[in-house]
Each structure stands twice: as structure tokens, then as C-alpha cells.
Design an enzyme around this catalytic site. Structure first.
Site, PDB file in Angstrom:
ATOM      1  N   CYS A 191       0.843  -1.208   0.000  1.00 18.57           N
ATOM      2  CA  CYS A 191       0.000   0.000   0.000  1.00 18.57           C
ATOM      3  C   CYS A 191       0.875   1.254   0.000  1.00 18.57           C
ATOM      4  CB  CYS A 191      -0.926   0.015   1.211  1.00 18.57           C
ATOM      5  SG  CYS A 191      -1.973  -1.450   1.357  1.00 18.57           S
ATOM      6  N   HIS A 195       1.149   5.279  -1.192  1.00 17.27           N
ATOM      7  CA  HIS A 195       0.690   6.162  -0.116  1.00 17.27           C
ATOM      8  C   HIS A 195       1.776   6.462   0.909  1.00 17.27           C
ATOM      9  CE1 HIS A 195      -3.282   5.879  -1.810  1.00 17.27           C
ATOM     10  NE2 HIS A 195      -3.217   4.575  -1.783  1.00 17.27           N
ATOM     11  N   ARG A 238     -12.943   0.484  -2.048  1.00 15.06           N
ATOM     12  CA  ARG A 238     -11.621   1.107  -2.275  1.00 15.06           C
ATOM     13  C   ARG A 238     -10.522   0.048  -2.155  1.00 15.06           C
ATOM     14  NH1 ARG A 238      -9.247   4.299  -5.439  1.00 15.06           N
ATOM     15  NH2 ARG A 238      -8.347   2.244  -5.769  1.00 15.06           N
ATOM     16  N   CYS A 242      -7.871  -1.133  -5.055  1.00 17.02           N
ATOM     17  CA  CYS A 242      -6.427  -1.035  -4.857  1.00 17.02           C
ATOM     18  C   CYS A 242      -5.746  -2.376  -5.101  1.00 17.02           C
ATOM     19  CB  CYS A 242      -6.102  -0.540  -3.440  1.00 17.02           C
ATOM     20  SG  CYS A 242      -6.280   1.252  -3.224  1.00 17.02           S
TER      21      CYS A 242
END
Lengths: 281, 228
Positions: A191, A195, A238, A242
Site C-alpha cells: 500500500c 501512499h 476502495r 487497490c
């Protein structure tokens, strides 16, 4: 229609403009405060159009429908969802959404919002996994998204505050942090690949930074009307998008990997006000 | 290689814990059969990924094997599952693993057709599985370079997760040393950038050697718009 829902809330809530944890605020006021406090955040300021549209957020139209569904006597057992405990007591919705996931004594496990909602629809109302009411998880027309938008809206402007008192809550949050950084899949991504920094773009999209609380609270503020999809989407949706783009394996609904990720997401936004519902690109 | 051993050890612990629980659903469901809090966060995360039926592991992956294989980490993925930059020891191990697993294409790296490379650099199709599966039979997978890099200075839609590659070949030329280096970076970039975000396009068989040759031409060919 959504004005009715707003008026139905206690007047004290609706006029509370101050950014105080625990006080309900209109989602547009929450967003305006975030924008004002973070003039240099490329993520928060990326879509002038969406900022302009926020007072007329199409997600607001789902609130009334969700409210009707919540109080309607439905399912094989012909009962409403007023008996459903999201952690603040049966039928107590105010502030419940920002204090999830949490450990529930009745199931003996940590549950995220959608998992808990589905649990109540099955256990209280008697729906089965195959009933469209429970099976359909995505899209404006689904019961789940209408209920999610109504219930989440009751926590708008309140600070994310998922409890960590129970050891399983802490363990779930900590595992979620490990999962956030766990690299895998055909492209070796985690992730944090997207991010980990502020202001980075994937193609034209500016990405939120997980360690930046005021960016992250907007990032995890689902349900949100996603303009590109023309539908209201959930946190689970979401995650699904992703991991699909990351070329990981697909995550199933109502599973603990979802719960762990959401536990960490919401904890990473702790103390920051939730925008519920939000409007995203 | 230390990180490999560590991960192997945690997996063994997780596996034995699952046996104690009788493999009866995931432990939270029955409550108290296994003490979650006795596990480290890493052990619990590994357990959640591999033992709780959270993923559609039975799906076929386009590269062969199953979706499960995608979520079982190799040495570099495990060593690079960290926040921020790796420490010096980890970086050294990762570079060593990357060098060891790097494969030169038969006949050595070469430049292909930059026009084909331009298409591949723009395409984000391929290898996605889950609620919808990319069908490689109907459409060729791409490298999605523009998701993270600027390349052709005239292209306005590009990501900034990676460095700009505009004019990359103009200053470097096409000597064999440059061509060899660029192949090493596209195929297995951890040799030079340990724990980089960039995928190992060659090592993971995400792009074929022919496709990599096209992308390299897009980057290095003096005729390519990247170098105008």
C-alpha cells in the site's frame, strides 16, 4: 430530500461549525476546514470541480433511502435494524461509524462496519447470503450502500476513534499495519508504494499520504460519491480496487484481511474529522 | 538471506498454531481457541493472509499458478516489507538477492521498436485478478510506465512516483554498457535501487524479453519522442 434528513438531526448538531471532536458537522464544512488548514496539500486541493460540487454531493441522496431501510420492518423476520448494535448500543448510530472496527462480545471477534451491518441483517432480519439485500454490496441501488451512507452520515465531522482497548482490537490494527507494508503480487507492491509520500501522482491522480492525518482522513472517508464511477463507494470497494490494480489476489467480502486493513486505516486517521459522505474523483 | 529465514520461521509458528486450532474457521470465530495476542503482528498478519480464507486464492493467475502464489512472498518482497528506506544490511541483502536472480536475455539485451514501446509504456492492462480478470487472449498486457514516470515530454498525463525519464537516452547514448544497465533496471531494479517501488518486470515475467526490448527502445532510441 436529503434536507429532510439534515433537519431531522438535532439542531445543536447541525449548527455546530467548530471543529470539535465528537460534534456532528456538515461534511462540506469538514472539507472546507481541511482545505483551509492545508493550503499546500495537492491531494486535498486536486479537484476544483469536486470541491465546488460538495454542497450538492450526489451521495447525500442515499441518506433518506438508507434511513427508510434502517427503520423498515424487513426480511423473513420482519424487524427493523433498530436492534443492531454498532458498538454504542442497539440502534445508537451517532458516532458509531468512526469508532469501528471494534471487538463485539456477541460474535467474539473484531468486526468492521460492513461486516457488522451484514451480521445484523442476517441475524436480526433473517436475510441469507444469497438475498440481494445482503449479496449486493456495491452501487447506489444496493441496500448496503444506502444503509452505509445513512449510518456513516451520523458520524460526520467526528474524529476517527476506533477503540484499541481490547487486545484483539490492538492485534487487528497492528496486523493491518503489517499488511499495509507487506509487498506481494505480480508487481511487488504494498500500500505504501502509492501512499508513502505526499503530493505524488499516479498518472493524473494525486495520492494521499498515510502518515499525513489530514490527507488520510479524507482518503478513508468512505462512503463517498466517486465521480469517475458515478456511484457511492465504500471503504471495502476502495480496498478491492487497490488490490486489483496492485495485482494482488482478490479479497473476499466479510473477511478479516479487510477488517485488519480498515482497523489500521481508521487508526491512521485517528483524531481527524471524518467527511461523511465524501465526494471523490 | 537472513530475512528469508525469519519469514520461514514465522510461517512455521503460524502453521503449528493453526493446527492447534484444528483449522476450524479463523480463530476469532469461535473465540479463545488461539491466543491472537501471543502472536507477533507479523505472525498474525501472515496468518490472516494465508489461513483465513480472506482471498480468492483458487483463481488462476495469468502468469500460471494460482492467486495464492501471488501472496506468498519471495525473499525480496519479504525483505522490502518495511516503512521508508531499508537499513544498510537489508539493502546489501536485497542487492545480493537481485543480482543472484537476474537473468540476461539470450543473446544479450537489445533495443526493439520504440513505437511498440510507446504503446506498452501507456498501457495499464494486464495481470489484474479478483472481481474482474484481465484476459491476455484479447489484449496484450502493458508496462504502465506512465503511471509513475514522465517519458515523452509532450505527454501531459504522467505519474510522479518515479523519476522523470524525459530525454533519458539523449544524454546517455546506446552503448552496450547503457543498454545492459537499462535492462538490469527494467528487469530487476533492486540490483541498483534496493527496495525500490518499481516492479521487477523481467524477473516477475510481467513483460516478455521482446516487450522489454521495445520499452528500452522507447527510452533510448535517438528517434524516440522520449529523446526529442
Amino acid at each position: 430530500m436529503f434536507k429532510k434528513a439534515l433537519l431531522a438531526l438535532p439542531v445543536a448538531m447541525a449548527v455546530g461549525a467548530a471543529a470539535q471532536a465528537g460534534e456532528w458537522q456538515d461534511p462540506n464544512d469538514v472539507l472546507q476546514n481541511l482545505l483551509q488548514n492545508n493550503p499546500d496539500s495537492a491531494y486535498l486541493h486536486q479537484s476544483e470541480m469536486n470541491i465546488m460540487m460538495m454542497p450538492d454531493n450526489p451521495a447525500l441522496w442515499l441518506i433518506d433511502e438508507g434511513e427508510e431501510l434502517f427503520y423498515a420492518e424487513r426480511g423473513p423476520n420482519n424487524v427493523s435494524l433498530e436492534g443492531c448494535d454498532f458498538g454504542k448500543g442497539p440502534g445508537e448510530l451517532e458516532g458509531a461509524y468512526v469508532e469501528l472496527p471494534r471487538y463485539f462480545e456477541d460474535t467474539g471477534k473484531v468486526m468492521d462496519f460492513e461486516m457488522r451491518l451484514v451480521h445484523c441483517m442476517k441475524e436480526l432480519q433473517g436475510f441469507t447470503s444469497d438475498d440481494p439485500a445482503v449479496a449486493r454490496r456495491h452501487g447506489n441501488g444496493s441496500d448496503i450502500m444506502q444503509l452505509t451512507t445513512y449510518i456513516a452520515h451520523q458520524s460526520s465531522g467526528m474524529a476517527w476513534n476506533p477503540p484499541l482497548d481490547h487486545p484483539e482490537e490492538q492485534a487487528m490494527r497492528d496486523a493491518g499495519e503489517v499488511l499495509f507494508f507487506r509487498r506481494g503480487g505480480a508487481m511487488d507492491f504494498n500500500c505504501a508504494s502509492c501512499h508513502g509520500d505526499s503530493g505524488k501522482q499516479i498518472r493524473a491522480s494525486v495520492l494521499p499520504e498515510m502518515r499525513n492525518g489530514q490527507e488520510w482522513t479524507k482518503a478513508v472517508s468512505w462512503p463517498a460519491h466517486r465521480a469517475g464511477h458515478d456511484n457511492v463507494r465504500s471503504q471495502n470497494h476502495r480496498i478491492r480496487g487497490c488490490v486489483w490494480q496492485m495485482r494482488h489476489a482478490g479479497i473476499k467480502a466479510d473477511t478479516p484481511v479487510n477488517t485488519a486493513l480498515i482497523s489500521f486505516w481508521n487508526d491512521a486517521a485517528r483524531g481527524e474529522p471524518a467527511v461523511l459522505p465524501d465526494l471523490k474523483r | 538471506m537472513l530475512s528469508n529465514k525469519t519469514v520461514g520461521a514465522s510461517l512455521a509458528i503460524v502453521a503449528s498454531t493453526a493446527l492447534i486450532a484444528g483449522c476450524d474457521g479463523w480463530m476469532g470465530e469461535r473465540g479463545g481457541e488461539v491466543d491472537i495476542t501471543a502472536m507477533t503482528a507479523e505472525e498474525y498478519a501472515e496468518y490472516l493472509v494465508l489461513e483465513t480464507d480472506s482471498y480468492s486464492f483458487e483463481q488462476e493467475a495469468q502468469e500460471g499458478g494460482s492467486a495464492r502464489d501471488r501472496m506468498v512472498q519471495d525473499g525480496i518482497q519479504a525483505a522490502c516489507s518495511l516503512e521508508g528506506e531499508p537499513d544498510a544490511d537489508t539493502a546489501g541483502e536485497v542487492i545480493a538477492m537481485a543480482r543472484e536472480s537476474y537473468e540476461e536475455p539470450p543473446g544479450g539485451p537489445r533495443l526493439g521498436n520504440w513505437r511498440r514501446g510507446a504503446e506498452l509504456a501507456r498501457s495499464g492492462y494486464g495481470y489484474r485478478i479478483g472481481h474482474r480478470n484481465d484476459d491476455h487472449g484479447t489484449r496484450e498486457p502493458g508496462g504502465n510506465c506512465y503511471a509513475c514516470h514522465q517519458m515523452d515530454p509532450a505527454e501531459e498525463l504522467y505519474g510522479t512516483l518515479g523519476p522523470s525519464l524525459a530525454g533519458y537516452g539523449a544524454t546517455r547514448g546506446t552503448d552496450s554498457s547503457v543498454v545492459n544497465y537499462v535492462h538490469q533496471v527494467v528487469s530487476n531494479p533492486h540490483q541498483y535501487f534496493p527496495c525500490t517501488k518499481m516492479p521487477r518486470f523481467g524477473h516477475n515475467n510481467f513483460l516478455t524479453e521482446e516487450q522489454i526490448a521495445h520499452v528500452m527502445a522507447y527510452l533510448l532510441d535517438p528517434e524516440s519522442p522520449v529523446n526529442q
